[in-house]
Write a protein that holds these residues in place. Structure first.
Motif, short mmCIF file in Angstrom:
data_model
loop_
_atom_site.label_atom_id
_atom_site.label_comp_id
_atom_site.label_asym_id
_atom_site.label_seq_id
_atom_site.Cartn_x
_atom_site.Cartn_y
_atom_site.Cartn_z
N GLY A 110 -2.13 -2.25 -27.85
CA GLY A 110 -0.73 -2.22 -27.47
C GLY A 110 -0.51 -2.64 -26.04
N ASN A 111 0.73 -2.67 -25.64
CA ASN A 111 1.08 -3.12 -24.29
C ASN A 111 0.80 -2.04 -23.25
N GLU A 112 1.20 -2.30 -22.03
CA GLU A 112 0.92 -1.38 -20.93
C GLU A 112 1.61 -0.03 -21.12
N SER A 113 2.74 0.01 -21.78
CA SER A 113 3.44 1.27 -22.00
C SER A 113 2.71 2.17 -22.97
N ILE A 114 1.96 1.58 -23.88
CA ILE A 114 1.16 2.35 -24.82
C ILE A 114 -0.17 2.75 -24.20
N ASN A 115 -0.78 1.83 -23.47
CA ASN A 115 -2.10 2.11 -22.91
C ASN A 115 -2.08 3.10 -21.75
N ARG A 116 -0.91 3.42 -21.24
CA ARG A 116 -0.87 4.46 -20.21
C ARG A 116 -1.23 5.83 -20.78
N HIS A 134 -1.84 -8.59 -24.27
CA HIS A 134 -0.80 -9.33 -23.55
C HIS A 134 -0.35 -10.53 -24.36
N ALA A 135 0.89 -10.90 -24.16
CA ALA A 135 1.46 -12.04 -24.88
C ALA A 135 0.63 -13.29 -24.66
N PHE A 136 0.39 -14.01 -25.76
CA PHE A 136 -0.29 -15.31 -25.79
C PHE A 136 -1.80 -15.23 -25.56
N GLU A 137 -2.36 -14.00 -25.56
CA GLU A 137 -3.80 -13.83 -25.44
C GLU A 137 -4.36 -13.33 -26.77
N LYS A 138 -5.05 -14.22 -27.49
CA LYS A 138 -5.62 -13.87 -28.79
C LYS A 138 -6.67 -12.79 -28.67
#
Length: 278
Positions: A110-116, A134-138
């Motif tokens: 997940g994004n930074e808000s989830i990984n906190r 992160h967006a656009f990173e496979k």
């Protein structure tokens, strides 16, 4: 690739909590596919998309087998997609495998808000392993290649939609909780998905139903624009299936009413428990 919707509504469900509007009353009266819980989907048996408060209901009533899930990818951290408290039910004394041991590891993306929240589970990282994406990173999860794309939703966090491709080349675009795609997402699709294997199944946000909406969420007219642009770019297979998903009572139409409208626009309409063979 098997794809199944378990929940197909926005945050308030449909019919909505605490609501007696005419749309909710029609949904209650019609029942069946017109009753929607909060958004969740599954690829095959092991890749789960989002963990809403209705996950337990999906397990009991629609056959979601959480014991088979190895990976969970999150679109964003709103509570109707990321119900943190249920993750605390994955380790003893709340959960065991068949041999009364700890359950196998589940990888969380997940994004930074989830990984906190990763630190909250540091003592059980052998059960829950968090990965910031992160967006656009496979990235690769098991037999799947997942590409997050930038969504237009909550500007306070990096909300994501997903391309999911299996080892056989079948490819899904899962795109709810977004308005009309941001320019960066269109650019990425133009550069990377107009050649070779194309999208076989496209699920799009139709939160606002027949009402006009382009920012944060979409209505069915905006979804139609996305469909036409994807087709025009050459990103979809000639037999590709498009489906409306993620509905709010503010969209005015219940499932039964929306199906004939959607058919004329080249879309299916999702419902809780709907399964697609991609």
């Amino acid at each position: 690739m098997k794809f199944k919707y378990f929940g197909t509504a926005a945050a308030e469900c449909f019919p909505a909590l605490f609501c007696s509007c005419e749309h909710c009353q029609r949904a209650i009266k019609a029942g069946g596919k017109n009753i929607r819980t909060r958004s969740q989907a599954l690829v095959n048996d092991d890749l789960l998309i989002d963990l809403p408060p209705d996950t337990y209901y999906h397990m009991i009533n629609n056959g979601l087998e959480l014991t088979k899930v190895k990976y969970i990818i999150f679109t964003h951290s709103h509570e109707d997609h990321f119900y943190l408290y249920d993750l605390h039910r994955t380790y003893p004394p709340f959960a065991y495998d068949a041999n009364k041991q700890k359950i196998p590891q589940i990888n969380i993306y997940g994004n930074e808000s989830i990984n906190r929240y990763a630190g909250d589970f540091e003592n059980v990282k052998d059960i829950l392993s968090f990965h910031e994406i992160h967006a656009f990173e496979k990235f690769t999860v098991g037999e799947y290649t997942v590409t997050p794309l930038k969504a237009d939703h909550d500007q306070s966090q990096n909300c994501l939609i997903f391309i999911i491709e299996d080892k056989f080349g079948k490819k899904i675009l899962y795109g709810n909780d977004t308005g009309y795609f941001p320019d960066e997402t269109w650019d990425y699709l133009q550069k990377n998905h107009t050649k070779g294997n194309k999208f076989n199944f496209i699920s799009l946000d139709a939160t606002s139903g027949i009402e006009e909406c382009r920012r944060g969420h979409m209505g069915i007219a905006c979804c139609a624009e996305v469909r036409e642009r994807l087709i025009g770019m050459g990103t979809v297979d000639e037999n590709a299936v498009f489906c409306y998903n993620h509905f709010s009572h503010n969209g005015a139409k219940i499932y039964d009413e929306l199906v004939p409208i959607a058919k004329g626009m080249g879309f299916l309409v999702s419902y809780d428990g709907m399964e697609i063979n991609v």
